[in-house]
Design a protein around this motif. Sequence first.
Motif, PDB file in Angstrom:
ATOM      1  N   LYS A 147      -8.325   2.431  12.094  1.00 50.87           N
ATOM      2  CA  LYS A 147      -7.899   1.066  12.415  1.00 50.87           C
ATOM      3  C   LYS A 147      -8.352   0.094  11.328  1.00 50.87           C
ATOM      4  CE  LYS A 147      -7.845   1.645  17.457  1.00 50.87           C
ATOM      5  NZ  LYS A 147      -8.509   1.263  18.741  1.00 50.87           N
ATOM      6  N   GLY A 148      -9.568   0.299  10.805  1.00 53.65           N
ATOM      7  CA  GLY A 148     -10.073  -0.571   9.751  1.00 53.65           C
ATOM      8  C   GLY A 148      -9.227  -0.504   8.493  1.00 53.65           C
ATOM      9  N   TRP A 149      -8.744   0.694   8.157  1.00 47.65           N
ATOM     10  CA  TRP A 149      -7.903   0.844   6.965  1.00 47.65           C
ATOM     11  C   TRP A 149      -6.609   0.057   7.091  1.00 47.65           C
ATOM     12  CZ3 TRP A 149      -8.748   2.620   2.224  1.00 47.65           C
ATOM     13  CH2 TRP A 149      -9.803   3.509   1.994  1.00 47.65           C
ATOM     14  N   ARG A 150      -6.137  -0.163   8.325  1.00 50.42           N
ATOM     15  CA  ARG A 150      -4.859  -0.864   8.512  1.00 50.42           C
ATOM     16  C   ARG A 150      -4.922  -2.309   8.030  1.00 50.42           C
ATOM     17  NH1 ARG A 150      -4.445   1.474  14.549  1.00 50.42           N
ATOM     18  NH2 ARG A 150      -4.119   3.668  13.986  1.00 50.42           N
ATOM     19  N   LEU A 151      -6.120  -2.847   7.917  1.00 50.71           N
ATOM     20  CA  LEU A 151      -6.262  -4.214   7.396  1.00 50.71           C
ATOM     21  C   LEU A 151      -5.793  -4.313   5.949  1.00 50.71           C
ATOM     22  CD1 LEU A 151      -9.819  -5.063   8.808  1.00 50.71           C
ATOM     23  CD2 LEU A 151      -7.619  -5.859   9.698  1.00 50.71           C
ATOM     24  N   PHE A 152      -5.780  -3.171   5.268  1.00 52.61           N
ATOM     25  CA  PHE A 152      -5.414  -3.145   3.847  1.00 52.61           C
ATOM     26  C   PHE A 152      -3.959  -2.730   3.633  1.00 52.61           C
ATOM     27  CE2 PHE A 152      -9.991  -2.340   4.143  1.00 52.61           C
ATOM     28  CZ  PHE A 152     -10.477  -3.344   3.318  1.00 52.61           C
ATOM     29  N   PRO A 157      -2.229   4.967   3.087  1.00 53.92           N
ATOM     30  CA  PRO A 157      -1.155   5.932   2.790  1.00 53.92           C
ATOM     31  C   PRO A 157      -1.043   6.252   1.300  1.00 53.92           C
ATOM     32  CG  PRO A 157      -0.384   4.317   4.372  1.00 53.92           C
ATOM     33  CD  PRO A 157      -1.728   3.845   3.901  1.00 53.92           C
ATOM     34  N   GLY A 158      -1.251   5.246   0.455  1.00 52.43           N
ATOM     35  CA  GLY A 158      -1.205   5.489  -0.984  1.00 52.43           C
ATOM     36  C   GLY A 158      -2.325   6.402  -1.445  1.00 52.43           C
ATOM     37  N   VAL A 159      -3.513   6.206  -0.898  1.00 52.00           N
ATOM     38  CA  VAL A 159      -4.656   7.062  -1.239  1.00 52.00           C
ATOM     39  C   VAL A 159      -4.407   8.488  -0.758  1.00 52.00           C
ATOM     40  CG1 VAL A 159      -7.084   7.511  -0.738  1.00 52.00           C
ATOM     41  CG2 VAL A 159      -6.339   5.193  -1.300  1.00 52.00           C
ATOM     42  N   LEU A 160      -3.966   8.633   0.489  1.00 57.61           N
ATOM     43  CA  LEU A 160      -3.742   9.968   1.052  1.00 57.61           C
ATOM     44  C   LEU A 160      -2.622  10.697   0.314  1.00 57.61           C
ATOM     45  CD1 LEU A 160      -4.073   9.206   4.875  1.00 57.61           C
ATOM     46  CD2 LEU A 160      -5.789  10.161   3.336  1.00 57.61           C
ATOM     47  N   GLY A 161      -1.624   9.954  -0.138  1.00 57.11           N
ATOM     48  CA  GLY A 161      -0.534  10.582  -0.879  1.00 57.11           C
ATOM     49  C   GLY A 161      -0.963  11.123  -2.229  1.00 57.11           C
ATOM     50  N   ARG A 162      -2.093  10.640  -2.727  1.00 53.55           N
ATOM     51  CA  ARG A 162      -2.623  11.094  -4.025  1.00 53.55           C
ATOM     52  C   ARG A 162      -3.478  12.352  -3.889  1.00 53.55           C
ATOM     53  NH1 ARG A 162      -4.401  12.992  -7.738  1.00 53.55           N
ATOM     54  NH2 ARG A 162      -5.136  12.122  -9.742  1.00 53.55           N
ATOM     55  N   LEU A 163      -3.849  12.724  -2.662  1.00 54.22           N
ATOM     56  CA  LEU A 163      -4.755  13.855  -2.457  1.00 54.22           C
ATOM     57  C   LEU A 163      -4.014  15.184  -2.572  1.00 54.22           C
ATOM     58  CD1 LEU A 163      -6.815  12.494   0.583  1.00 54.22           C
ATOM     59  CD2 LEU A 163      -7.359  12.358  -1.855  1.00 54.22           C
TER      60      LEU A 163
END
Length: 403
Positions: A147-152, A157-163
């Motif tokens: 939920k905290g990440w949703r503030l950004f 999603p961009g970070v996870l797509g790079r993994l």
Amino acid sequence: MLLYRLIVSIFATFVLARLVLRRDWTALRQRLARSPARPGPHLWLHAASNGELASAKPLIAALQEARPDLPLLVTCNSEGGVALAESWGLPARLAPLDLGWVARRMHRDWDVRAHVTLESELWPNRIHTCPGPVFVIGGRLSEGTAKGWRLFGRLLPGVLGRLSYVSAQDAGSLERYLAAGLPLAAAGPVLNLKEFYAPDPRRDAALTAGFDRTHTWLAASTHEGEEEIVLAAHKLAQAREPELRLILAPRHPKRGDAVERLIREAGLSCARRSKGEAPEGCEVYLADTLGEMGLLYPLAGRLFIGGTLTDRGGHTPFEPAAYATALLHGPDVANHAAPFARLAAAHAAIEVTDATALADALTRLAASERQDALGRAAQETLQPATDMAQLVAAITQRLDPPE
């Protein structure tokens, strides 16, 4: 990303100002990725602190064996973690601030070919600027953190797509990673690095001689508010088992003086590890030192897991289970819900709620046969579900071929 840049810049300013005020120039250089780098390509492994790093030791050894051509660089958020890595003979630094230009310097100076980050340590700039694949091992993503990440906005999603590969710590975390944008092709099996904990081979002859395992119990990694419960339980159980002795190991050894006062106020005799006092003859042995839990686990046939009778979520059951010690714990196990659920389903641990229940459980386990049976059940229940060789293969297959 703009909001994240603003927040991380404010955080960086605070960290750097504090280091300047302390005149800690070594830490300052490391936070800015300006400390001397070793030549040659490296695999960068990051852990939050010594606890997370210790759980990764089997992985580190396996990676070193699989890719001796790709030395490890270790970073940690804490000085304790850095010291632990250095004690293993690894180059280690305080983690660089997650500023884009700092992350790029770290990758460039250390010739980073890939980045491995543990548990919940997702740092966007380090991930986006890495020239090679990025791995998350034992990843943890709680509902609150998601939920905290949703503030950004679209940052997560961009970070996870790079993994390139994520092995989540539990099924819930894996579901949240996928829902937040992790590509299905990057999702590995659920894995908790702490499952691979290997018993400490070290032994202290004086400690071993000073305790009878059957009549000794260990309260491990206790927090403020728990010691009173532990001591009350000990007195109740001791009335039924006069030979019973307690090893009390607070999570934070700096609380040693305060815990000793509690012991003496409870009318119990005490000897302290930090003062070099002999354990023989005391009712409570206060183990107020760092890095010695591996010496303490073998001494006790019964063990209470600290942090479970507070609001701190509890500590890992994997380490004591590796020693086939009978496990007792409170109801607050949020930090390690999955392994505790496995223990509960297998009836391989006993949950207690207060001093009376803890004392009753200690009494039920007074016989060595009962201790051994429950300890073996915990050990068997928490065996790794994934082979380390499979994990290392998943990582190395995504790395560049050896040069």
